[in-house]
Design a protein around this motif. Structure first.
Motif, PDB file in Angstrom:
ATOM      1  N   GLU A 132     177.561  26.379 -31.011  1.00  0.00           N
ATOM      2  CA  GLU A 132     177.676  27.381 -32.123  1.00  0.00           C
ATOM      3  C   GLU A 132     176.844  27.944 -32.676  1.00  0.00           C
ATOM      4  OE1 GLU A 132     180.812  28.681 -31.134  1.00  0.00           O
ATOM      5  OE2 GLU A 132     181.236  27.621 -29.511  1.00  0.00           O
ATOM      6  N   GLY A 133     177.893  28.455 -34.244  1.00  0.00           N
ATOM      7  CA  GLY A 133     176.909  28.999 -35.158  1.00  0.00           C
ATOM      8  C   GLY A 133     176.925  28.316 -36.464  1.00  0.00           C
ATOM      9  N   THR A 134     178.318  27.570 -36.816  1.00  0.00           N
ATOM     10  CA  THR A 134     178.300  27.019 -37.584  1.00  0.00           C
ATOM     11  C   THR A 134     179.383  25.539 -37.167  1.00  0.00           C
ATOM     12  OG1 THR A 134     181.282  27.526 -37.596  1.00  0.00           O
ATOM     13  CG2 THR A 134     179.325  29.212 -38.570  1.00  0.00           C
TER      14      THR A 134
ATOM     15  N   GLN B 284     174.392  18.698 -35.591  1.00  0.00           N
ATOM     16  CA  GLN B 284     172.785  19.989 -36.072  1.00  0.00           C
ATOM     17  C   GLN B 284     172.369  19.584 -35.388  1.00  0.00           C
ATOM     18  OE1 GLN B 284     172.480  19.989 -40.386  1.00  0.00           O
ATOM     19  NE2 GLN B 284     172.793  21.946 -40.251  1.00  0.00           N
TER      20      GLN B 284
ATOM     21  N   GLU C  22     168.975  24.531 -34.183  1.00  0.00           N
ATOM     22  CA  GLU C  22     169.151  26.200 -32.865  1.00  0.00           C
ATOM     23  C   GLU C  22     171.248  27.065 -33.666  1.00  0.00           C
ATOM     24  OE1 GLU C  22     169.551  23.162 -29.497  1.00  0.00           O
ATOM     25  OE2 GLU C  22     167.842  23.753 -31.182  1.00  0.00           O
ATOM     26  N   GLY C  23     171.386  25.823 -34.314  1.00  0.00           N
ATOM     27  CA  GLY C  23     173.389  25.191 -34.068  1.00  0.00           C
ATOM     28  C   GLY C  23     173.854  24.562 -34.247  1.00  0.00           C
ATOM     29  N   TRP C  24     174.726  24.003 -34.011  1.00  0.00           N
ATOM     30  CA  TRP C  24     175.651  23.232 -34.126  1.00  0.00           C
ATOM     31  C   TRP C  24     176.160  22.714 -32.671  1.00  0.00           C
ATOM     32  CZ3 TRP C  24     176.831  19.582 -37.767  1.00  0.00           C
ATOM     33  CH2 TRP C  24     176.688  19.696 -39.280  1.00  0.00           C
TER      34      TRP C  24
END
Length: 73
Positions: free
Chosen positions: A32-34, A13, A16-18
């Protein structure tokens, strides 16, 4: 992160995301976002490299969950 296979990827994590990162590298292979999307991308990357392990950081950043093996493509 311990010493591992060069094809292994870590899902960590970041603000800005994963991120999908290679061991001992700071630059992300993917962002990525998730967490779920990052895991899928990490599996795709390791599969394209001939197989490897995907290690996923816990949401509380305390440690990594057990690895998931990616199938060779």
């Amino acid at each position: 992160m311990g010493k591992g296979n060069d094809n292994d990827r870590y899902v960590v994590q970041r603000p800005e995301g994963w991120a999908v990162v290679k061991e001992d590298h700071k630059r992300a292979s993917a962002l990525e976002g998730t967490q779920k999307a990052a895991i899928e991308r990490a599996k795709e990357i390791t599969g394209n490299l001939g197989g490897g392990e995907v290690r996923v950081q816990r949401r509380d950043r305390s440690r990594f969950r057990d690895g998931q093996r990616a199938k060779k493509r």
